[in-house]
Design a protein around this motif. Structure first.
Motif, PDB file in Angstrom:
ATOM      1  N   ASN A 217       0.807  -1.184   0.004  1.00  0.00           N
ATOM      2  CA  ASN A 217       0.064  -0.181  -0.110  1.00  0.00           C
ATOM      3  C   ASN A 217       0.776   1.354  -0.064  1.00  0.00           C
ATOM      4  O   ASN A 217       0.690   2.023   0.826  1.00  0.00           O
ATOM      5  CB  ASN A 217      -0.966  -0.057   1.154  1.00  0.00           C
ATOM      6  CG  ASN A 217      -1.843  -0.969   1.194  1.00  0.00           C
ATOM      7  OD1 ASN A 217      -2.353  -1.500   0.031  1.00  0.00           O
ATOM      8  ND2 ASN A 217      -1.910  -1.856   2.245  1.00  0.00           N
ATOM      9  N   ILE A 218       1.956   1.366  -0.938  1.00  0.00           N
ATOM     10  CA  ILE A 218       2.674   2.434  -1.017  1.00  0.00           C
ATOM     11  C   ILE A 218       2.427   3.583  -1.730  1.00  0.00           C
ATOM     12  O   ILE A 218       1.672   3.449  -2.709  1.00  0.00           O
ATOM     13  CB  ILE A 218       4.046   1.771  -1.600  1.00  0.00           C
ATOM     14  CG1 ILE A 218       4.525   0.358  -1.137  1.00  0.00           C
ATOM     15  CG2 ILE A 218       5.220   2.874  -1.718  1.00  0.00           C
ATOM     16  CD1 ILE A 218       5.331  -0.288  -1.973  1.00  0.00           C
ATOM     17  N   ASN A 219       2.708   4.735  -1.558  1.00  0.00           N
ATOM     18  CA  ASN A 219       2.330   5.967  -2.488  1.00  0.00           C
ATOM     19  C   ASN A 219       3.375   6.782  -2.066  1.00  0.00           C
ATOM     20  O   ASN A 219       3.276   7.754  -1.093  1.00  0.00           O
ATOM     21  CB  ASN A 219       0.821   6.372  -2.115  1.00  0.00           C
ATOM     22  CG  ASN A 219       0.726   7.673  -2.753  1.00  0.00           C
ATOM     23  OD1 ASN A 219       1.420   8.022  -3.855  1.00  0.00           O
ATOM     24  ND2 ASN A 219      -0.720   8.287  -2.532  1.00  0.00           N
TER      25      ASN A 219
ATOM     26  N   VAL B 102       4.144   9.439  -3.644  1.00  0.00           N
ATOM     27  CA  VAL B 102       3.436  10.816  -3.894  1.00  0.00           C
ATOM     28  C   VAL B 102       3.454  11.542  -2.639  1.00  0.00           C
ATOM     29  O   VAL B 102       3.938  12.844  -2.545  1.00  0.00           O
ATOM     30  CB  VAL B 102       2.120  10.979  -4.252  1.00  0.00           C
ATOM     31  CG1 VAL B 102       1.365  12.337  -4.626  1.00  0.00           C
ATOM     32  CG2 VAL B 102       2.191  10.436  -5.994  1.00  0.00           C
ATOM     33  N   THR B 103       3.224  11.076  -1.549  1.00  0.00           N
ATOM     34  CA  THR B 103       3.316  11.618  -0.113  1.00  0.00           C
ATOM     35  C   THR B 103       4.492  11.167   0.647  1.00  0.00           C
ATOM     36  O   THR B 103       4.541  11.788   1.929  1.00  0.00           O
ATOM     37  CB  THR B 103       2.088  11.075   0.680  1.00  0.00           C
ATOM     38  OG1 THR B 103       2.046   9.505   0.734  1.00  0.00           O
ATOM     39  CG2 THR B 103       0.625  11.189   0.032  1.00  0.00           C
ATOM     40  N   ASP B 104       5.183  10.760   0.096  1.00  0.00           N
ATOM     41  CA  ASP B 104       6.941  10.416   0.911  1.00  0.00           C
ATOM     42  C   ASP B 104       7.688  11.658   0.412  1.00  0.00           C
ATOM     43  O   ASP B 104       8.146  11.964  -0.631  1.00  0.00           O
ATOM     44  CB  ASP B 104       7.297   9.160   0.090  1.00  0.00           C
ATOM     45  CG  ASP B 104       8.440   8.397   0.853  1.00  0.00           C
ATOM     46  OD1 ASP B 104       9.311   9.577   1.426  1.00  0.00           O
ATOM     47  OD2 ASP B 104       8.742   7.167   1.147  1.00  0.00           O
TER      48      ASP B 104
ATOM     49  N   GLN C 245       8.090   4.094  -8.434  1.00  0.00           N
ATOM     50  CA  GLN C 245       6.253   4.034  -8.454  1.00  0.00           C
ATOM     51  C   GLN C 245       6.233   4.767  -9.847  1.00  0.00           C
ATOM     52  O   GLN C 245       6.530   5.920 -10.324  1.00  0.00           O
ATOM     53  CB  GLN C 245       5.503   4.964  -7.425  1.00  0.00           C
ATOM     54  CG  GLN C 245       4.486   4.996  -7.721  1.00  0.00           C
ATOM     55  CD  GLN C 245       3.738   5.560  -6.482  1.00  0.00           C
ATOM     56  OE1 GLN C 245       4.105   5.985  -5.474  1.00  0.00           O
ATOM     57  NE2 GLN C 245       2.364   5.862  -6.742  1.00  0.00           N
TER      58      GLN C 245
ATOM     59  N   PRO D 129      -0.078   4.888  -9.702  1.00  0.00           N
ATOM     60  CA  PRO D 129      -0.555   4.569  -8.461  1.00  0.00           C
ATOM     61  C   PRO D 129      -0.764   3.046  -8.610  1.00  0.00           C
ATOM     62  O   PRO D 129      -1.085   2.332  -9.543  1.00  0.00           O
ATOM     63  CB  PRO D 129      -1.928   5.042  -8.427  1.00  0.00           C
ATOM     64  CG  PRO D 129      -1.836   6.402  -9.346  1.00  0.00           C
ATOM     65  CD  PRO D 129      -0.707   6.118 -10.335  1.00  0.00           C
ATOM     66  N   GLY D 130      -0.318   2.126  -7.772  1.00  0.00           N
ATOM     67  CA  GLY D 130      -0.176   0.673  -7.588  1.00  0.00           C
ATOM     68  C   GLY D 130       0.686  -0.064  -8.727  1.00  0.00           C
ATOM     69  O   GLY D 130       0.547  -1.196  -8.690  1.00  0.00           O
TER      70      GLY D 130
END
Length: 143
Positions: free
Chosen positions: A6-8, A10-12, A121, A124-125
């Motif tokens: 469940n990595i994203n 964009v917010t890291d 990434q 998304p996903g």
């Protein structure tokens, strides 16, 4: 081992945008199979692109995503086996300090990274892992 699910990125705050600068060799799969990359298994279907990178790494890109990511280099006709150039599409990437795993896509192959490898990434996903030595050779920061 760190399991990344469940990595994203964009917010890291430790992730940044990079583009790939690489010419690759492509063969399109004639039947389903599995390619074992440095990071783990890559299952493929007929028509998917089996890619060999400039550093000797191998991986799979699904046929429905391939044309958006790579352009044929003359004399290779688009959609045929031959040489392709990575399109300069931004990806998010973060170097991971310890051994880790990540799913290539939801419900997809589990990839394995060593300490210092990069989590990528694409959307998304949709994820990949690049060995640090390969990453520094073929990616450049754009932010």
């Amino acid at each position: 081992m760190l399991e990344l699910d469940n990595i994203n990125l964009v917010t890291d705050p430790l992730a940044a945008r990079y583009v790939k600068d690489e010419t690759v060799s492509v063969a399109f799969a004639r039947e389903p199979g599995e390619l074992i990359s440095l990071e783990g298994p890559n299952r493929y279907a007929p028509g998917d692109a089996l890619i060999s990178g400039a550093t000797g790494s191998r991986w799979v890109v699904s046929r429905d995503r391939f044309d958006a990511k790579y352009a044929a280099l003359p004399p290779t006709p688009p959609g045929e086996d031959g040489c392709y150039r990575a399109r300069p599409l931004p990806v998010l990437a973060r170097q991971i300090a310890e051994p880790f795993t990540a799913l290539r896509s939801a419900g997809g192959d589990r990839l394995y990274g060593k300490a210092g490898d990069w989590l990528l990434q694409y959307a998304p996903g949709d994820f990949g892992i690049a060995e640090n030595a390969r990453f520094v050779q073929v990616y450049r920061k754009i932010d």
